[in-house]
Scaffold this motif. Structure first.
Motif, short mmCIF file in Angstrom:
data_model
loop_
_atom_site.label_atom_id
_atom_site.label_comp_id
_atom_site.label_asym_id
_atom_site.label_seq_id
_atom_site.Cartn_x
_atom_site.Cartn_y
_atom_site.Cartn_z
N LEU A 151 -22.54 2.23 15.74
CA LEU A 151 -21.96 0.90 15.60
C LEU A 151 -21.14 0.56 16.84
N PRO A 152 -20.88 -0.72 17.07
CA PRO A 152 -20.10 -1.10 18.26
C PRO A 152 -18.71 -0.47 18.25
N GLY A 153 -18.27 -0.05 19.42
CA GLY A 153 -16.94 0.53 19.53
C GLY A 153 -16.89 1.61 20.59
N THR A 154 -15.92 2.48 20.44
CA THR A 154 -15.70 3.57 21.39
C THR A 154 -16.57 4.77 21.03
N VAL A 190 -29.63 -7.37 13.55
CA VAL A 190 -29.52 -7.30 12.09
C VAL A 190 -28.68 -8.49 11.62
N ASP A 191 -28.80 -8.82 10.36
CA ASP A 191 -28.07 -9.94 9.80
C ASP A 191 -26.71 -9.47 9.30
N GLY A 192 -25.77 -9.38 10.21
CA GLY A 192 -24.43 -8.95 9.84
C GLY A 192 -23.68 -8.47 11.07
N SER A 193 -22.37 -8.31 10.95
CA SER A 193 -21.56 -7.82 12.05
C SER A 193 -20.29 -7.20 11.49
N LEU A 194 -19.69 -6.30 12.28
CA LEU A 194 -18.44 -5.68 11.89
C LEU A 194 -17.28 -6.67 12.08
N ALA A 195 -16.26 -6.52 11.25
CA ALA A 195 -15.07 -7.34 11.44
C ALA A 195 -14.39 -7.00 12.76
N GLU A 196 -14.34 -5.70 13.09
CA GLU A 196 -13.77 -5.22 14.34
C GLU A 196 -14.59 -4.04 14.84
N PRO A 197 -14.71 -3.86 16.16
CA PRO A 197 -15.40 -2.67 16.69
C PRO A 197 -14.65 -1.40 16.28
N LEU A 198 -15.38 -0.30 16.26
CA LEU A 198 -14.79 0.99 15.89
C LEU A 198 -14.03 1.56 17.08
N THR A 199 -12.90 0.93 17.38
CA THR A 199 -12.06 1.35 18.49
C THR A 199 -10.73 1.81 17.94
N PRO A 200 -10.40 3.10 18.04
CA PRO A 200 -9.15 3.61 17.46
C PRO A 200 -7.94 3.15 18.25
N GLY A 201 -7.38 2.00 17.90
CA GLY A 201 -6.25 1.47 18.64
C GLY A 201 -4.92 1.60 17.93
N ILE A 202 -4.92 1.83 16.61
CA ILE A 202 -3.66 1.90 15.87
C ILE A 202 -3.60 3.16 15.02
N ALA A 203 -4.34 4.19 15.44
CA ALA A 203 -4.38 5.41 14.65
C ALA A 203 -3.06 6.18 14.74
N VAL A 204 -2.34 6.02 15.83
CA VAL A 204 -1.11 6.77 16.05
C VAL A 204 0.00 5.79 16.43
N LYS A 205 1.17 5.93 15.80
CA LYS A 205 2.34 5.12 16.12
C LYS A 205 3.56 6.02 16.23
N SER A 206 4.38 5.74 17.20
CA SER A 206 5.62 6.49 17.34
C SER A 206 6.67 5.92 16.41
N ALA A 207 7.81 6.61 16.33
CA ALA A 207 8.86 6.16 15.42
C ALA A 207 9.38 4.79 15.81
N SER A 208 9.49 4.53 17.12
CA SER A 208 9.98 3.24 17.55
C SER A 208 9.00 2.13 17.24
N GLU A 209 7.72 2.46 17.24
CA GLU A 209 6.71 1.44 16.97
C GLU A 209 6.61 1.11 15.51
N ASP A 210 7.14 1.97 14.64
CA ASP A 210 7.15 1.66 13.22
C ASP A 210 8.21 0.63 12.87
N ASP A 211 9.11 0.36 13.81
CA ASP A 211 10.14 -0.63 13.57
C ASP A 211 9.52 -2.01 13.48
N SER A 212 9.99 -2.81 12.55
CA SER A 212 9.42 -4.15 12.35
C SER A 212 9.65 -5.05 13.54
N SER A 213 10.66 -4.74 14.37
CA SER A 213 10.93 -5.58 15.54
C SER A 213 9.98 -5.31 16.68
N SER A 214 9.23 -4.23 16.60
CA SER A 214 8.30 -3.88 17.67
C SER A 214 6.98 -4.60 17.46
N THR A 215 6.43 -5.12 18.55
CA THR A 215 5.16 -5.84 18.48
C THR A 215 4.03 -5.10 19.16
#
Length: 272
Positions: A151-154, A190-215
């Motif tokens: 599938l499309p992605g990494t 084929v008649d269909g598409s993925l909502a997003e490519p299979l690219t692992p972009g949010i699999a890991v977050k640090s403690a600071s990134e879990d803060d709601s103020s972080s974008t």
């Protein structure tokens, strides 16, 4: 003559419309050799999925290591592409028999089977280099959840030795890796598409990134094909479908014109 002229015009129009579609079946621009001459090709490899070195299609990445290391690269593949991964391992001057293997995994880290190519090869004693290759199946825009379709992605490439003598463990080796793709086009659509490519972009977050103020979020992969990811609905299959519809309509008109006759009533001879 009128029917012949109409059919000739239709065939000429169909040929002009099919021109761009045929051109799309050639190897993609992202796989051109010119992209490997920009000096940005990586010169090292990662040691795990998370540290895999990003490699653009058309680039030739190099890396030095030791026999027994796991070397990882990653690249992006979009729908309709058929990637081919080629690796060259330059072995030391003196060594015993060694078996090297090239594995390719998708964004979900599912091992993908090679459609063709020698992904596992054994180098005899004293062999200077070893070439491996793996051509994947065509990347699909959509698939069932239980299927193992690419599938499309990494995609991740792992190169390592799987069989060697203990005396050869740790000897220095140098490797080269290159990824190219052939654009298959509408024949693989084929008649269909993925909502997003299979690219692992949010699999890991640090403690600071879990803060709601972080974008921002941790990104394990930032590569994507030239021109961005495809929308998944357009392919040259639409062109060929339109051409087929026009030719079918013209064939129906021609058949009707040939079988309806001159339109004049037949003269019946008078009875004697």
């Amino acid at each position: 003559m009128r029917i012949t002229r109409v059919l000739s015009t239709a065939l000429l129009m169909a040929g002009l419309a099919a021109g761009p579609a045929v051109a799309d079946s050639s190897p993609s621009a992202s796989a051109s050799a010119s992209s490997s001459d920009d000096g940005s090709a990586p010169t090292q490899a990662g040691t795990s999925f998370r540290t895999a070195t990003e490699l653009d299609q058309g680039q030739t990445g190099t890396a030095s290591g030791s026999t027994g290391d796991y070397l990882y690269w990653s690249f992006a593949a979009d729908a309709g592409q058929r990637p081919t991964v080629k690796a060259t391992v330059k072995l030391p001057d003196t060594h015993a028999g060694q078996t090297w293997q090239l594995d390719v995994y998708d964004g979900l880290r599912r091992r993908q089977a090679c459609q063709y190519g020698a992904a596992t090869r054994t180098a005899a004693q004293g062999t200077a280099s070893l070439d491996l290759a793996c051509t994947l199946r065509t990347v699909r825009a959509w698939s069932e959840q239980w299927a193992n379709d690419p599938l499309p992605g990494t995609y991740y490439v792992r190169l390592t030795v799987v069989d060697l003598q203990s005396s050869d463990l740790g000897q220095p080796v140098s490797t080269e890796l290159r990824v190219d793709s052939k654009d298959i086009g509408g024949s693989a659509a084929v008649d269909g598409s993925l909502a997003e490519p299979l690219t692992p972009g949010i699999a890991v977050k640090s403690a600071s990134e879990d803060d709601s103020s972080s974008t921002t979020s941790a990104a394990l992969s930032s590569i994507e094909p030239d021109g961005g990811w495809s929308s998944g609905w357009w392919s040259d299959r639409w062109v060929w479908t339109g051409i087929g519809g026009v030719l079918a309509a013209l064939a129906g008109i021609g058949g009707y014109a040939l079988t309806r006759g001159s339109g004049r009533p037949r003269r019946v001879p008078p009875a004697m």
